[in-house]
Design an enzyme around this catalytic site. Structure first.
Site: not given
Length: 251
Positions: A92, A169, A193
Site C-alpha cells: 500500500k 483506503s 481500510s
C-alpha cells in the site's frame, strides 16, 4: 428483479485477468505456493504472469501507484527460504519499501524519491518470501472510504463493475487481488481500510489484533493506537497462512 438485473450488469462489466493460460490461473495464494513447491511452475513464471496481467488490467482499474517490475524479476532469481517464496505482492502506498517512492495518495508528495529503507512491517512481509511488485493506490492520507482522486488522477475502479468504487483506503490492493493481478496484497486498517475494500470487491479482509504484526513506523505517531497492517486475499486459508507465517519473524 432489481438484484438479478444488477448482478447481471456487474458480471457483464467485470474486468479481470483470470485465465488458464498462465502460471497464476484461477488459484489463490496457497494454490500457487503448492504449484511452486511441487515444481509444476517456477517463481519466474509466476512473476511474469503477474506483470503481464498488471499491464493488461491496470489501465482499466487504475490500482497501481508505482510499478517495480524490473526489480521483481531480479529479486525472484534469488533463492528465498520463506514459505511464500516467489509470490508477487503490492504494498500500500503508505509504507516504506526500499526502491519504491511513497506518496500517501497525495499530490503533495508527487515526485517523491524512492525510499532508502524498508519499514519494519516491510521486512516482516518480505521475510516470508514475497516479491515486491510496487505500490497500490490509496486515497489521500487514507482519509476516505473510497479510492478517489478529485482533479488529480483517475479513480481506482472496482473490477466487478468499474462504475462502482473499490472501497478504501486499501482500494488499490483490493482491486488488484479481485482482478487477478496478484493473489494477495498488503493493506492497512484503522477504521475499516482493509475491511471496506474487501467487502466492496468480494475478498477476505481481516483487521488483526494490534500487536499481531510488527508495528509500522507510520503508526508509531498515531495519537490513538488504532491502525494496523494486514492483507487483502481471495480465500480464508490465504489470510490464515499469512498470519501464521508472519509469526516466525520477530526482531
Amino acid at each position: 428483479s432489481y438484484i438479478r438485473n444488477n448482478k447481471s450488469k456487474m458480471i457483464k462489466n467485470r474486468i479481470h485477468a483470470f485465465n488458464n493460460d498462465d502460471a497464476l490461473g484461477h488459484l489463490d495464494t496457497i494454490g500457487i505456493v503448492n504449484l511452486l513447491k511441487s515444481g509444476q511452475v517456477s517463481a519466474k513464471e509466476i512473476i511474469e504472469a503477474s506483470i503481464n496481467r498488471a499491464e493488461k488490467i491496470n489501465p482499466h482499474i487504475k490500482a497501481i501507484a508505482f510499478e517495480n517490475y524490473s526489480r521483481a524479476i531480479q529479486e525472484v532469481s534469488k533463492k528465498s527460504d520463506g514459505y511464500f517464496g516467489g509470490i508477487p505482492l503490492f504494498f500500500k502506498d503508505m509504507t516504506n519499501v526500499k526502491g519504491n517512492p511513497v506518496t500517501f495518495g497525495s499530490e503533495a508528495f508527487k515526485g517523491a524519491k524512492p525510499s532508502k529503507i524498508d519499514d519494519t512491517i516491510t521486512q516482516q512481509i518480505l521475510s516470508m518470501g514475497f516479491i515486491n511488485m510496487g505500490m497500490s493506490t490509496m486515497p489521500e492520507m487514507g482519509f476516505i472510504c473510497s479510492t478517489e482522486f478529485p482533479n488529480i488522477q483517475q479513480n481506482t475502479a472496482n473490477p466487478w463493475n468499474p462504475e462502482y468504487t473499490a472501497g478504501g483506503s486499501s482500494g488499490g490492493a483490493a482491486a488488484l487481488v479481485a482482478a487477478g493481478v496478484v493473489s494477495i496484497a498488503h493493506s492497512a486498517d484503522g477504521g475499516g481500510s482493509t475491511r471496506i475494500p474487501a467487502s466492496c470487491c468480494g475478498l477476505v479482509g481481516l483487521k488483526p489484533t494490534r500487536g499481531r504484526l510488527l508495528k509500522s513506523k507510520v503508526f508509531e505517531v498515531q495519537p490513538v493506537e488504532i491502525a494496523i497492517d494486514g492483507v487483502e486475499t481471495r480465500s480464508v486459508r490465504d489470510t490464515a497462512y499469512f498470519y501464521y507465517e508472519a509469526e516466525k519473524y520477530y526482531h
